[in-house]
Enzyme design. Sequence first.
Site, short mmCIF file in Angstrom:
data_model
loop_
_atom_site.label_atom_id
_atom_site.label_comp_id
_atom_site.label_asym_id
_atom_site.label_seq_id
_atom_site.Cartn_x
_atom_site.Cartn_y
_atom_site.Cartn_z
N ASP A 90 0.80 -1.21 0.00
CA ASP A 90 0.00 0.00 0.00
C ASP A 90 0.84 1.28 0.00
OD1 ASP A 90 -2.47 -1.19 -0.30
OD2 ASP A 90 -2.62 -1.66 1.83
N ASP A 151 -6.48 -5.49 -4.72
CA ASP A 151 -6.40 -4.07 -4.35
C ASP A 151 -5.12 -3.43 -4.87
OD1 ASP A 151 -7.58 -5.93 -2.59
OD2 ASP A 151 -7.66 -4.54 -0.94
N1 GLY Z 1 -7.17 -2.40 0.59
C1 GLY Z 1 -7.83 -2.92 1.72
C2 GLY Z 1 -9.28 -2.71 1.71
O1 GLY Z 1 -9.84 -2.31 0.71
O2 GLY Z 1 -9.88 -2.96 2.72
#
Ligand code: GLY
Length: 377
Positions: A90, A151
């Site tokens: 992230d 994600d």
């Molecule tokens: N990227 C983690 C979520 O969307 O919860």
Amino acid sequence: MQDISIEATLQQAIEQVRINIPRFGDQYPHNGDGKVYVLRDNDHWMTSFWVGELWLSYAISQDETFRREAERRLPSFEYRLTHRIHEDHDLGFLYTLSARAEWQLTHDPVARQLAITAADHLIERFHPKGEYIQAWGALNDPVEGGRMIVDCLMNLPLLFWASHETGDPKYAEIAAKHARTTRRYQVREGDTTYHTFFFNQDTGEPIGGKTAQGYADDSLWTRGQAWAIYGFALAAEWMNDREMLDTSIRLAERFWAELSSDLVPLWDFRVPPDGPQKRDSSAGAITACGMFKLATLVSDSALAASFRERAEKLTLRLTEACFETAPDAQGLLRDSSYNVKNGNAVEQFMPFGDYYYLESLVTMAGKPIDFWGKASL
Ligand code: GLY
């Protein structure tokens, strides 16, 4: 649907961001809890969404209050990168909405360098054998070393941008490889997506899909599908790639077909009638942003208009059903769900719900500020 003025809603949302500045102090919103946020230091993956809201608010209003508040947080992002605090894939979310956004709006060279250094850290997580970026955990983790998650498509824009900025193709090459691996293994028959996927990290052999936040391994976790819609659209833009675009279109059509007439999505499109019927408005906001992006990329003008229209419908419906206007409330968008399965922040404010809702308002109001793609460069 009620008669809603998007311009007035946008101004109201920006005022809410302003009111939150003293409330959040030096900290960052984490999980929503009723009308307020649990605040934390800059030590988790969600902290840049607040900074992104500040930069969007500055870009729209040109009010220096927002700029000062966003800028004063950059050293904290520098500190966490230097000390590798809670570092995982992230990095893309974190440094796109802090450092890249700052560079884009102010041309601060420190911000630019920080975003490039974050991209350097992110490519360390690439596994050349499986051609994927490891999502979570330490690089030598025996389990997490084999996991990619859908994600991550939203972390790739930092890499594409870093190549664009530096002229060094290595970042974009890794991003493109990861996007292709995601398309190959995480997009299933029927245009649905696995949340996460495992490889044998030593050989790169694919093992199979597994959920983390969805109802089941083979269910359709709504926010994952939303990340994929927006993420593949952005990959299509950066890579100028027809397959990426087609994939985003197909996933967006699937998302739209799964929605009930309410238009505020449930957290998982495959949750059975006796399972928890909880909303995840954040998935609606992310999808609206993805559809706005698709509308700029598809060459068929009728399809482009249709994506724009659907993105507007989603934004209007979220405004009607979930936009929070109570003066003592700290979030913008009610009914986002972080993790329904383990009861973590269910139907609450979430920073990513607030951010993407604000981005959708900004775009719908005809003032698109693009921190992810190439449009604003
Ligand atoms: N990227 C983690 C979520 O969307 O919860």
